[in-house]
Design a protein around this motif. Sequence first.
Motif, mmCIF file in Angstrom:
data_model
loop_
_atom_site.group_PDB
_atom_site.id
_atom_site.type_symbol
_atom_site.label_atom_id
_atom_site.label_comp_id
_atom_site.label_asym_id
_atom_site.label_seq_id
_atom_site.Cartn_x
_atom_site.Cartn_y
_atom_site.Cartn_z
ATOM 1 N N ASP A 230 0.837 -1.201 0.000
ATOM 2 C CA ASP A 230 0.000 0.000 0.000
ATOM 3 C C ASP A 230 0.874 1.253 0.000
ATOM 4 N N ILE A 234 0.858 4.147 -2.764
ATOM 5 C CA ILE A 234 0.627 5.549 -2.391
ATOM 6 C C ILE A 234 1.788 6.402 -2.858
ATOM 7 N N ASP A 237 1.612 7.007 -6.604
ATOM 8 C CA ASP A 237 0.519 7.899 -6.958
ATOM 9 C C ASP A 237 0.808 9.326 -6.525
ATOM 10 N N VAL A 238 1.144 9.486 -5.239
ATOM 11 C CA VAL A 238 1.357 10.826 -4.699
ATOM 12 C C VAL A 238 2.593 11.477 -5.295
ATOM 13 N N THR A 290 4.465 15.932 -0.877
ATOM 14 C CA THR A 290 4.146 14.528 -0.647
ATOM 15 C C THR A 290 3.781 14.276 0.812
ATOM 16 N N LYS A 293 0.431 15.854 1.821
ATOM 17 C CA LYS A 293 -0.711 15.122 1.278
ATOM 18 C C LYS A 293 -0.969 13.842 2.062
ATOM 19 N N LEU A 294 0.090 13.124 2.370
ATOM 20 C CA LEU A 294 -0.058 11.882 3.130
ATOM 21 C C LEU A 294 -0.605 12.153 4.523
ATOM 22 N N LYS A 295 -0.133 13.229 5.158
ATOM 23 C CA LYS A 295 -0.627 13.582 6.489
ATOM 24 C C LYS A 295 -2.102 13.968 6.429
ATOM 25 N N SER A 296 -2.507 14.652 5.368
ATOM 26 C CA SER A 296 -3.908 15.043 5.238
ATOM 27 C C SER A 296 -4.819 13.840 5.034
ATOM 28 N N LEU A 297 -4.242 12.748 4.526
ATOM 29 C CA LEU A 297 -5.006 11.505 4.339
ATOM 30 C C LEU A 297 -4.953 10.605 5.570
ATOM 31 N N ASN A 298 -4.324 11.138 6.653
ATOM 32 C CA ASN A 298 -4.186 10.387 7.908
ATOM 33 C C ASN A 298 -3.418 9.083 7.728
ATOM 34 N N ILE A 299 -2.439 9.117 6.821
ATOM 35 C CA ILE A 299 -1.578 7.950 6.639
ATOM 36 C C ILE A 299 -0.645 7.857 7.850
#
Length: 318
Positions: A230, A234, A237-238, A290, A293-299
């Motif tokens: 995953d 990610i 993509d990101v 990057t 964006k990942l932090k905003s997606l709660n990754i």
Amino acid sequence: MEQKDKYIRFDWAIKRLLRNKANFGVLEGFLTVLLGEEIHILEILESEGNQQREDDKFNRVDIKARNSKDEIILVEVQNTRELYYLERILYGVAKTITEHIDLGEIYSNVKKVYSISILYFDIGQGNDYLYHGQNTFLGVHTGDHLKVTTKEQGAIVRKLPAEIFPEYFLIRVNEFNKVAVTPLEEWIEYLKTGCIRPDTKAPGLEEARKKLVYYNMDKAEKLAYDRHIDAVMIQNDVLSTAKLEGHEEGHQLGLEEGRQRGLEEGIKEGIEKGIEKGIEQGIEKEKTITVRKLKSLNIPVDTIMQVTGLSAEEIEQL
């Protein structure tokens, strides 16, 4: 693809499975095909992956092995772009050399080092998927190869510097677009697609078909592996989006920088320098985009660390 034919990606296997002596055959096969000589691994040495100092820059080698010729082989898989990658692998090789010779030892005890980088990013311009570099000394006027005199077991012998100096292999996995015919091409195909031919005879791959089967892992291992996949998806993509955004911003920064420098240093020289600096700034901007964006997606932070190569502290600051 049938369930029984789903194989573990090499970047995961090299971190988790290939350190096990029972699985040395897979790694030995890969190295034999790549180096063009039969390789036998005696042991996996401590690598920077479990170094005690967190600020040590030499922190991405996945396997550090000693072979039957007492040579050191460094293998790393790199998924994300790095601006000064060549400088880092040079540092890693230099550190390995110094780590394996004690103060006061004679120089003949210096270990030959192989640095093998499996890269899933575009390191630069080039038409091949495999690049090899080593030190040679050529006569400036004659073009001949210098041989150095050394002493081994009481006898005077002549060696090429390439037998002593480190060798570097850069495998640009994403640039491989051929129908695999040779054992090396079959290995690169597996590195890129995760697929192994059922009739393969390539050294190491036949054993990999038995040892690296996804469905042989227990539930916890599968869960960890799936999270890794995953993270890679990610990342792809990101980073593709961030690459476009970062390059565009870097280009604009470069043009502006170029215009300013052009007034002082001359239009052509200023724009060239400005664009170069802008590209560097764009790459850094890409990394920042990057992470945000990942932090905003709660990754999870550990997944972001795996995707970007940044530390938890660096991620927290962005």
